[in-house]
Design a protein around this motif. Structure first.
Motif, mmCIF file in Angstrom:
data_model
loop_
_atom_site.group_PDB
_atom_site.id
_atom_site.type_symbol
_atom_site.label_atom_id
_atom_site.label_comp_id
_atom_site.label_asym_id
_atom_site.label_seq_id
_atom_site.Cartn_x
_atom_site.Cartn_y
_atom_site.Cartn_z
ATOM 1 N N LEU A 162 0.824 -1.210 0.000
ATOM 2 C CA LEU A 162 0.000 0.000 0.000
ATOM 3 C C LEU A 162 0.857 1.257 0.000
ATOM 4 O O LEU A 162 0.510 2.259 -0.641
ATOM 5 C CB LEU A 162 -0.950 -0.004 1.193
ATOM 6 N N THR A 214 -2.453 -6.154 -1.952
ATOM 7 C CA THR A 214 -2.908 -7.284 -1.154
ATOM 8 C C THR A 214 -3.135 -6.861 0.286
ATOM 9 O O THR A 214 -2.359 -6.094 0.849
ATOM 10 C CB THR A 214 -1.855 -8.405 -1.216
ATOM 11 N N GLY A 215 -4.203 -7.365 0.878
ATOM 12 C CA GLY A 215 -4.487 -7.146 2.294
ATOM 13 C C GLY A 215 -5.046 -8.414 2.903
ATOM 14 O O GLY A 215 -5.961 -9.040 2.340
ATOM 15 N N VAL A 262 -3.656 -1.834 -7.274
ATOM 16 C CA VAL A 262 -4.259 -2.905 -6.475
ATOM 17 C C VAL A 262 -3.203 -3.498 -5.558
ATOM 18 O O VAL A 262 -2.105 -3.837 -6.003
ATOM 19 C CB VAL A 262 -4.852 -4.000 -7.383
ATOM 20 N N TRP A 275 -8.487 -3.854 -3.818
ATOM 21 C CA TRP A 275 -8.003 -4.676 -2.701
ATOM 22 C C TRP A 275 -8.001 -6.136 -3.142
ATOM 23 O O TRP A 275 -9.045 -6.692 -3.464
ATOM 24 C CB TRP A 275 -8.901 -4.466 -1.487
ATOM 25 N N ASN A 276 -6.823 -6.740 -3.159
ATOM 26 C CA ASN A 276 -6.696 -8.174 -3.384
ATOM 27 C C ASN A 276 -6.868 -8.869 -2.048
ATOM 28 O O ASN A 276 -5.982 -8.834 -1.191
ATOM 29 C CB ASN A 276 -5.328 -8.512 -3.989
ATOM 30 N N VAL A 277 -8.009 -9.501 -1.851
ATOM 31 C CA VAL A 277 -8.369 -10.108 -0.568
ATOM 32 C C VAL A 277 -7.695 -11.470 -0.459
ATOM 33 O O VAL A 277 -7.949 -12.373 -1.259
ATOM 34 C CB VAL A 277 -9.900 -10.258 -0.456
ATOM 35 N N ARG A 326 -7.128 1.750 5.521
ATOM 36 C CA ARG A 326 -5.995 1.730 4.603
ATOM 37 C C ARG A 326 -6.445 1.763 3.146
ATOM 38 O O ARG A 326 -5.883 2.488 2.317
ATOM 39 C CB ARG A 326 -5.124 0.498 4.867
ATOM 40 N N PHE A 327 -7.447 0.978 2.804
ATOM 41 C CA PHE A 327 -7.867 0.953 1.404
ATOM 42 C C PHE A 327 -8.729 2.158 1.043
ATOM 43 O O PHE A 327 -8.724 2.588 -0.121
ATOM 44 C CB PHE A 327 -8.559 -0.373 1.087
ATOM 45 N N LEU A 347 -12.840 -5.206 -5.477
ATOM 46 C CA LEU A 347 -12.398 -6.375 -4.718
ATOM 47 C C LEU A 347 -11.888 -7.467 -5.661
ATOM 48 O O LEU A 347 -12.626 -7.979 -6.510
ATOM 49 C CB LEU A 347 -13.551 -6.925 -3.873
ATOM 50 N N LEU A 375 -8.109 -2.437 7.668
ATOM 51 C CA LEU A 375 -8.339 -2.646 6.241
ATOM 52 C C LEU A 375 -9.223 -1.549 5.658
ATOM 53 O O LEU A 375 -8.943 -1.012 4.583
ATOM 54 C CB LEU A 375 -8.982 -4.020 6.029
#
Length: 411
Positions: free
Chosen positions: A83, A101-102, A99, A129-131, A115-116, A188, A112
């Motif tokens: 991020l 990762t979180g 994009v 956001w890559n979940v 931050r996003f 997402l 989360l």
């Protein structure tokens, strides 16, 4: 079944500073130290935006990228926090989606959401956001915890994601204590091919990454995900499927096998063993690399990747070393720009993909070649646009906006 983006495919790029191939950093034309070179990342991001690529994606682990004897043979061990990196790259670009990762296993919903939302604000509505649920024992150890079982991880992910989305909705409804993302919700992204992963994707994901070895497998996965999305009460065209794709442009198709073989030859035995251990969840140090695959008991690692590896190895009677070397290079499609465009067009038109998550074996050469030669070929075929159509990531991907979203103005 309609494509998410009728008439044209989507393109994202997975960006490892040293290249996507585990041994790509050893290539004589690679920037071996690119992983921690921010100026290099800026240059790559601007090149991708010049090509009108939809998304720049930075993967992440909450641990060193690698373990054991292969660690010192990798250029990924140290890596930027995604991020922070992408917030910087958002300032160096104007249109491309960013994009990161979180982890739903180790990050709290409040973290989360904030931050996003911040990433979406800083990028002017371009964040995704890559979940992920975080599968590696090293990640769990960094948080003083034992690894969480596979199905429990997805149950936790659903609860965390519900909480995060609720916070964003409250922010749009006027709760001044929370940050409201300009897009409504950042897009997402999710990768998961197991039963639990596909069920999760059907409920939440808007872009699904997948790792498919051939068009027939890709079509089955595509159809399955779309049907699950429909059964979950969502519109299938609002969920895009992006298989992994590694292009390598060559002057002639005859030259292509030699270049792929040269990359495969750069894979050290320690790296091959380490990569298989991480994906199979089994210590292979006592097994002969040139012997057959041993029996692999069930583990809590990624089920989709594990089953794909085991099926391939056993169907083709591969040794441990051969399986690792082949799998690390198997996604590479090498050839002329027309050959690479043929592959993308076939998978798109035959309903194996709405788009692709592109990873270049090494950097920067293959990335520049793709932008300079493959993307223009896709445009000539009417498969890719000349310019960004919208003002944020959702608009550029043709995804619906949150009804309370305020727009994508840069702040």
């Amino acid at each position: 079944m309609p494509h998410a983006l009728a008439g044209r495919l989507a393109l994202g790029v997975l960006l490892h500073g040293s290249g996507g191939h585990w041994a790509g950093w050893r290539h004589p034309e690679a920037h071996a130290a690119g992983q921690l070179d921010y100026a290099f990342h800026e240059t790559l991001a601007r090149e991708l935006e010049r090509g009108r690529v939809d998304v720049l994606f930075r993967p992440d682990l909450l641990a060193a990228w690698g373990d054991g004897p292969g660690l010192h043979r990798s250029a990924r061990a140290d890596h930027f926090e995604p991020l922070g990196l992408l917030s910087g790259l958002a300032g160096a670009t104007r249109h491309i989606g960013v994009v990161a990762t979180g982890s739903t296993t180790y990050w709290r919903p409040a973290q989360l959401a904030r931050r996003f939302a911040t990433a979406d604000l800083l990028s002017g509505g371009r964040a995704g956001w890559n979940v992920v649920t975080s599968v590696l024992p090293q990640e769990a150890a960094n948080f003083g915890r034992a690894p969480v079982p596979h199905d429990v991880r997805y149950q936790l992910a659903a609860a965390v994601l519900d909480d995060v989305r609720h916070r964003w909705d409250l922010a749009h409804a006027g709760d001044r204590a929370l940050l409201a993302p300009p897009q409504g919700h950042p897009v997402l992204f999710q990768a998961g091919s197991s039963e639990a992963g596909r069920a999760f994707a059907a409920r939440y994901a808007e872009v699904v990454f997948t790792d498919q070895r051939d068009l027939a497998s890709a079509r089955r996965f595509y159809a399955d995900v779309k049907e699950r999305v429909r059964a979950a009460g969502r519109r299938p065209e609002h969920v895009q499927v992006w298989p992994a794709f590694w292009p390598l442009v060559t002057a002639t198709d005859e030259e292509a096998p030699r270049q792929v073989a040269a990359l495969r030859a750069l894979v050290h035995a320690d790296v091959a063993r380490q990569w298989l251990e991480e994906n199979l969840g089994l210590d292979l140090s006592r097994h002969d690399l040139d012997g057959p695959l041993p029996e692999i008991p069930p583990t809590d690692r990624s089920e989709g990747r594990r089953e794909l590896l085991l099926r391939m190895g056993r169907e083709r009677s591969m040794t441990v070393r051969r399986l690792a070397e082949h799998f690390l290079s198997r996604q590479i499609v090498a050839g002329t720009p027309a050959t690479i465009a043929d592959h993308l067009q076939e998978w798109y038109e035959e309903r194996g993909a709405d788009g692709f998550m592109v990873s270049f074996p090494y950097l920067p050469g293959p990335l520049v070649d793709f932008v300079d030669h493959v993307i223009p070929e896709l445009r000539r075929r009417g498969l890719f646009p000349d310019a960004y159509e919208g003002h944020g990531l959702r608009e550029n991907l043709g995804l619906p906006r949150h009804p309370l979203a305020r727009g994508g103005r840069r702040v």
